[in-house]
Design an enzyme around this catalytic site. Structure first.
Site, short mmCIF file in Angstrom:
data_model
loop_
_atom_site.label_atom_id
_atom_site.label_comp_id
_atom_site.label_asym_id
_atom_site.label_seq_id
_atom_site.Cartn_x
_atom_site.Cartn_y
_atom_site.Cartn_z
CG HIS A 3 -0.38 0.25 2.53
ND1 HIS A 3 -0.09 -0.75 3.43
CD2 HIS A 3 0.00 1.41 3.13
CE1 HIS A 3 0.42 -0.23 4.52
NE2 HIS A 3 0.50 1.08 4.37
CG ASP A 44 0.02 -4.11 2.66
OD1 ASP A 44 0.01 -3.59 1.53
OD2 ASP A 44 0.05 -3.45 3.70
CB SER A 49 3.13 1.83 6.34
OG SER A 49 1.95 1.93 7.07
#
Length: 476
Positions: A118, A148, A225
């Site tokens: 992402h 992911d 992230s």
């Protein structure tokens, strides 16, 4: 006076001699707890030995030191800037430029970098800023929305990198640190403990999501992230991926993709360009109290088989609906996410030993894993124009098939990977009998009803080898 001198010296000599004999017979052991050296700046400690149980008072003498882990991992954590351009017509070659940032982890000295899918999902250009402030353009090697995870590559050598640790050996309660490189603030380090393993929080928007996260209470905020979750040795045991929050900020729940799964994903991407996933060939659900009671299980744990795909590895090995899987290759499996994590570290053609319970008896069987991409097509292979938006192809049933299945209708022959039908869970050999509650007997009738619908369709039908009806809702 003289008569007391001789006894006095004899007594002193005897005491000294006695102490020497005692020390020879009972040597003093070096203490294994508490400070053994202290000056104005440092206090050095020794951990309790294995044969000396930790006492309550020892807690103050055994602090956790994260300096080694931080020193090892922070040089390998980078900032990633992803740039994309949306289409526009307000000037020649125009469009609105969008920039998003996140973190990444160098996992080899020649410049391979792991991050979250992402973080780079919509990107066209990628820039990597190292911890030493060097900047590189990066190429996208591959991506896997199901976990992911994405893999980037920069053109450089002799880079600092994180060694992979074994996430399977990670215990709940173990200390970990989260390392990120957000908003060009250079590396940030936060500490916490492993709160849980095998967490499924239903956040991955993918066709076949694999969610078996490591949950920690280490602070992870936006921009972190794709950063590293490391143990106290500085080994990579996860890629920080998500937080659960109502405010948009960290609230105590952060989640990371386990390193063993990450390692399998990026190895496949390097070798094949995409992830090669092995399949057991079964439909599964975690065991709950009702299922455990019905099957007379001793514990409310394991994974319940709801269906077996014909000609799959599980089918050939003799697994049946109602069996409960309790282990894979000797590793205990208590929930569906745990099983998914383990199976997704293997490739098609690998053989795994599956432990399962049937009629109260424990059994072991070897199963060869199948290929994830069976009966999947590229979109260009869909010949029916009206079906391209959904990503599946149909054909009319032959007379012999109608007799075999006991119903007339149309059958799904192939599915496009990552299409709307695929994401809804539809698979090949689905026999469609109704669309929007209208009975259909041919492909032409299905297309005619499809064209009448405006925004969504409801499809009903069944799979010939499974009990019950299956329903799908698809949007145009």
């Amino acid at each position: 006076m003289k008569k007391y001198i001789t006894p006095f010296f004899l007594a002193c000599f005897g005491a000294i001699f006695g102490i020497m004999i005692y020390n020879l017979l009972f040597p003093q052991k070096e203490t294994t707890n508490g400070p053994i050296y202290n000056d104005s700046s440092y206090v050095y400690y020794k951990q309790p030995s294995i044969d000396q149980p930790l006492k309550r008072s020892d807690a103050t003498y055994n602090p956790v030191d994260f300096t080694l882990a931080a020193a090892v991992s922070t040089p390998a954590v980078v900032n990633i800037r992803s740039e994309s351009k949306t289409k526009g017509f307000y000037w020649i070659g125009g469009g609105e430029e969008t920039i998003s940032t996140g973190s990444g982890v160098i996992v080899s000295s020649d410049g391979y970098i792991v991050t979250n899918y992402h973080v780079i999902e919509d990107g066209e250009k990628f820039t990597v800023l190292l911890a030493d402030n060097r900047e590189f353009k990066a190429a996208l090697v591959g991506k896997d929305p199901s976990t992911d995870i994405a893999l980037l590559k920069i053109d450089s050598e002799d880079l600092p990198f994180c060694e992979f640790g074994n996430s399977d050996s990670l215990l709940v309660g173990a200390w970990v640190i989260a390392v990120g490189n957000p908003f060009n603030l250079e590396s940030t380090v936060t500490a916490g403990i492993v709160s849980a393993k095998g967490r499924n929080i239903n956040i991955l928007d993918a066709s076949s999501p694999v969610e078996s996260f490591i949950q920690t209470d280490a602070v992870v905020n936006p921009g972190n992230s794709g950063g590293a979750l490391v143990n106290t040795y500085g080994e990579l045991i996860g890629i920080n991926t998500a937080i659960i929050t109502k405010s948009g900020k960290y609230e105590g729940y952060s989640f990371a993709v386990p390193s063993n799964l990450v390692k399998k994903v990026i190895t496949d991407i390097k070798m094949y360009g995409s992830v090669q996933r092995g399949l057991l060939g079964v439909g599964l659900e975690s065991v709950e109290s009702k299922v455990a009671k019905k099957l007379k299980l001793e514990k409310i744990q394991g994974v319940h088989i709801t269906r077996v795909t014909p000609n799959s590895g599980a089918d050939k090995a003799g697994l049946k609906r109602g069996d409960v899987i309790f282990s894979i290759n000797g590793t205990e499996v208590t929930t569906l996410p745990e099983l998914q994590e383990i199976i997704n570290t293997f490739s098609p053609g690998d053989k795994v030993e599956v432990g399962y319970i049937r009629s109260g008896k424990r059994n072991l069987v070897k199963i060869e894993l199948g290929n994830h991409s069976v009966n999947l097509l590229d979109l260009s292979a869909i010949k029916t124009e009206e079906l391209k938006i959904f990503g599946f192809e149909l054909k009319n049933l032959e007379a012999e098939e109608i007799r075999k299945f006991g119903k007339d209708g149309v059958i799904v022959t192939h599915i496009v990977e990552n299409s709307k039908a695929f994401n809804a869970g539809m698979v090949a050999q689905y026999l469609i009998t109704h669309i929007n509650d209208n009975r259909v007997y041919s492909k032409a009738e299905f297309i005619a009803e499809l064209n009448k619908s405006k925004s969504e369709i409801f499809i009903s039908g069944f799979y010939p080898d499974f009990e019950g009806d299956f329903h799908y809702r698809l949007f145009k």
